[in-house]
Design an enzyme around this catalytic site. Structure first.
Site, PDB file in Angstrom:
ATOM      1  N   LYS A  11       0.827  -1.373  -0.116  1.00 40.22           N
ATOM      2  CA  LYS A  11      -0.119   0.078   0.112  1.00 40.22           C
ATOM      3  C   LYS A  11       0.900   1.275  -0.144  1.00 40.22           C
ATOM      4  CE  LYS A  11       0.914   1.625   4.289  1.00 40.22           C
ATOM      5  NZ  LYS A  11       1.690   2.658   4.505  1.00 40.22           N
ATOM      6  N   VAL A 100      11.307  -4.516   2.372  1.00 38.77           N
ATOM      7  CA  VAL A 100      11.273  -4.220   3.813  1.00 38.77           C
ATOM      8  C   VAL A 100      11.633  -2.940   4.375  1.00 38.77           C
ATOM      9  CG1 VAL A 100      11.931  -5.584   5.771  1.00 38.77           C
ATOM     10  CG2 VAL A 100      11.786  -6.674   3.875  1.00 38.77           C
ATOM     11  N   GLY A 107       5.008  -6.157   5.781  1.00 35.64           N
ATOM     12  CA  GLY A 107       4.840  -7.244   6.771  1.00 35.64           C
ATOM     13  C   GLY A 107       3.342  -7.469   7.065  1.00 35.64           C
ATOM     14  N   SER A 108       2.784  -6.414   7.202  1.00 38.00           N
ATOM     15  CA  SER A 108       0.905  -6.292   7.574  1.00 38.00           C
ATOM     16  C   SER A 108       0.348  -7.025   6.266  1.00 38.00           C
ATOM     17  CB  SER A 108       0.610  -4.741   7.417  1.00 38.00           C
ATOM     18  OG  SER A 108       1.153  -3.991   8.547  1.00 38.00           O
ATOM     19  N   ASP A 141      -2.319  -1.456  10.350  1.00 39.76           N
ATOM     20  CA  ASP A 141      -2.420  -1.512   8.999  1.00 39.76           C
ATOM     21  C   ASP A 141      -3.041  -2.650   8.295  1.00 39.76           C
ATOM     22  OD1 ASP A 141      -1.495   0.978   8.684  1.00 39.76           O
ATOM     23  OD2 ASP A 141       0.623   0.447   7.765  1.00 39.76           O
TER      24      ASP A 141
HETATM   25  P1  ATP Z   1       4.441  -0.177   7.701  1.00 39.00           P
HETATM   26  O1  ATP Z   1       4.224   0.548   6.484  1.00 39.00           O
HETATM   27  O2  ATP Z   1       3.046  -1.033   8.109  1.00 39.00           O
HETATM   28  O3  ATP Z   1       5.069   0.681   8.829  1.00 39.00           O
HETATM   29  P2  ATP Z   1       7.013  -1.127   6.425  1.00 39.00           P
HETATM   30  O4  ATP Z   1       6.787  -1.526   5.254  1.00 39.00           O
HETATM   31  O5  ATP Z   1       7.502   0.266   7.044  1.00 39.00           O
HETATM   32  O6  ATP Z   1       5.489  -1.337   7.244  1.00 39.00           O
HETATM   33  P3  ATP Z   1       7.604  -3.805   7.000  1.00 39.00           P
HETATM   34  O7  ATP Z   1       8.329  -4.276   5.482  1.00 39.00           O
HETATM   35  O8  ATP Z   1       6.458  -4.132   7.171  1.00 39.00           O
HETATM   36  O9  ATP Z   1       7.742  -2.262   7.133  1.00 39.00           O
HETATM   37  O10 ATP Z   1       8.834  -4.213   7.975  1.00 39.00           O
HETATM   38  C1  ATP Z   1       9.193  -3.918   9.265  1.00 39.00           C
HETATM   39  C2  ATP Z   1      10.130  -4.636  10.395  1.00 39.00           C
HETATM   40  O11 ATP Z   1       9.070  -5.751  10.435  1.00 39.00           O
HETATM   41  C3  ATP Z   1      11.344  -5.195   9.607  1.00 39.00           C
HETATM   42  O12 ATP Z   1      12.288  -4.628  10.222  1.00 39.00           O
HETATM   43  C4  ATP Z   1      11.124  -6.642   9.679  1.00 39.00           C
HETATM   44  O13 ATP Z   1      12.234  -7.154  10.209  1.00 39.00           O
HETATM   45  C5  ATP Z   1       9.934  -7.147  10.522  1.00 39.00           C
HETATM   46  N1  ATP Z   1       8.900  -7.942   9.898  1.00 39.00           N
HETATM   47  C6  ATP Z   1       8.382  -9.030  10.482  1.00 39.00           C
HETATM   48  N2  ATP Z   1       7.784  -9.674   9.708  1.00 39.00           N
HETATM   49  C7  ATP Z   1       7.958  -9.332   8.579  1.00 39.00           C
HETATM   50  C8  ATP Z   1       7.219  -9.570   7.340  1.00 39.00           C
HETATM   51  N3  ATP Z   1       6.299 -10.771   7.172  1.00 39.00           N
HETATM   52  N4  ATP Z   1       7.515  -8.929   6.308  1.00 39.00           N
HETATM   53  C9  ATP Z   1       8.445  -7.931   6.441  1.00 39.00           C
HETATM   54  N5  ATP Z   1       9.060  -7.531   7.446  1.00 39.00           N
HETATM   55  C10 ATP Z   1       8.573  -8.248   8.530  1.00 39.00           C
END
Ligand code: ATP
Length: 315
Positions: A11, A100, A107-108, A141
């Site tokens: 998203k 990531v 992750g969400s 999220d």
């Molecule tokens: P958001 O936009 O919801 O804040 P994000 O895109 O910034 O999320 P993610 O990619 O979801 O961040 O990952 C944040 C942290 O969560 C990472 O440091 C990772 O180690 C941990 N994590 C746990 N589970 C997962 C997963 N299934 N996929 C990605 N990261 C994960």
């Protein structure tokens, strides 16, 4: 069926305003969330044991119980202990495409896929709103990632109102491979600097929510007015992330020099996105920014708005 593959979409935030603090320690937010067609694939297979096993091909994603997808399976096994006893646990394999720590809710999206996948494997017959209630227990999220499309998200992001689909727009996403932002850090910094201006009176909060709801961004979405949407993009977290990460600020400036409809950081960053009216225009923007920055660490994608958060790929 004992195995499913789900496609879990990333998203972006077309709008993110921080209104105030909440007693639970989170922030009171008003956001416009939009699914895009950059996605992970989640393979789920009943493993006939009582142990959830998880594997992800990305080195930064944990292969243990700290993975959000694992936590989703754990929550389901606690909530539906009869089904868990009958069908057993699952093997979860995550094929990562979504960067990531990018502000793209990777992750969400993975956790949302596990909730929906287990509902199918365990034949629970849950409604979407029942799944979203479980999702809200895992992360703010995740309810959006279950439904996806275009939505107004309030509360800490878990209260959703569907908005008209904007499937006609293209998005260029850009992220430095070696750069990621921890979402809790961004919100903490924001609180440190801006908490003086937080709305504290519930009536003021209610009135600001109503203003946004009847305001120009929601009207532009209802009219599918791409130019207006591009101009009304907003993200309060830019105020803390851009000064701390000058590379991200420069990336945003590079997008601004193109023919984009509008550019903004997504969520807590550091991904920057730019909207385009056509695939050809998006491709041109991507090439222009790739050329202007010319850093091998910079990754760019051309994607499109997506109408859902999850898709079942195959059994
Ligand atoms: P958001 O936009 O919801 O804040 P994000 O895109 O910034 O999320 P993610 O990619 O979801 O961040 O990952 C944040 C942290 O969560 C990472 O440091 C990772 O180690 C941990 N994590 C746990 N589970 C997962 C997963 N299934 N996929 C990605 N990261 C994960």
């Amino acid at each position: 069926m004992r195995s499913y593959s789900l496609i879990a979409f990333a998203k972006i935030n077309l709008y993110l305003e921080i209104l105030g603090d909440r007693p639970d320690g989170y922030h009171e937010l008003v956001m416009v969330m939009q699914s895009v067609d950059l996605a992970d694939r989640i393979d789920l297979r009943a493993n006939g044991t009582d142990t959830i096993r998880i594997y992800c091909n990305h080195p930064q994603v944990p292969n243990d119980n700290t993975n959000l997808a694992y936590q989703a399976a754990e929550l389901m096994s606690q909530q539906f202990s009869d089904a868990f006893a009958r069908y057993g646990a699952v093997d979860i394999a995550i094929h990562k495409q979504i960067p990531v720590g990018a502000g793209l809710a990777g992750g969400s999206a993975n956790a949302a896929a596990v909730l929906v996948g287990l509902d199918m494997i365990w034949k629970l017959g849950l409604t979407q709103s029942e799944i979203q209630e479980l999702a809200a227990q895992l992360g703010s999220d995740i309810p959006f990632c279950v439904s996806g499309g275009t939505a107004l998200a309030t509360g800490r992001g878990e209260k959703l109102a569907t908005l008209p689909d904007l499937d006609h727009l293209y998005v260029v996403l850009a992220k430095y491979r070696g750069l990621w932002v921890a979402t809790p850090w961004a919100y903490k910094m924001y609180r440190q600097i801006f908490s003086e201006s937080y709305l504290r009176d519930p009536d003021d909060l209610e009135s600001r929510l109503r203003q946004v709801h009847s305001g120009p961004m929601i009207a532009a979405i209802a009219q599918r007015d791409s130019r207006q949407i591009g101009q009304l993009l907003h993200n309060d977290l830019e105020k803390v992330v851009l000064p701390e990460y000058p590379k991200v600020a420069r990336l945003r400036e590079a997008f601004q020099r193109t023919a984009t409809l509008g550019t903004m950081m997504s969520g807590s960053g550091p991904t920057v996105f730019a909207l385009a009216e056509s695939q050809a225009q998006a491709q041109q923007i991507k090439e222009q920014v790739g050329h202007a920055i010319a850093d091998p660490d910079l990754e760019l994608w051309v994607t499109k708005f997506n109408q859902c958060g999850l898709q079942v790929a195959e059994g």
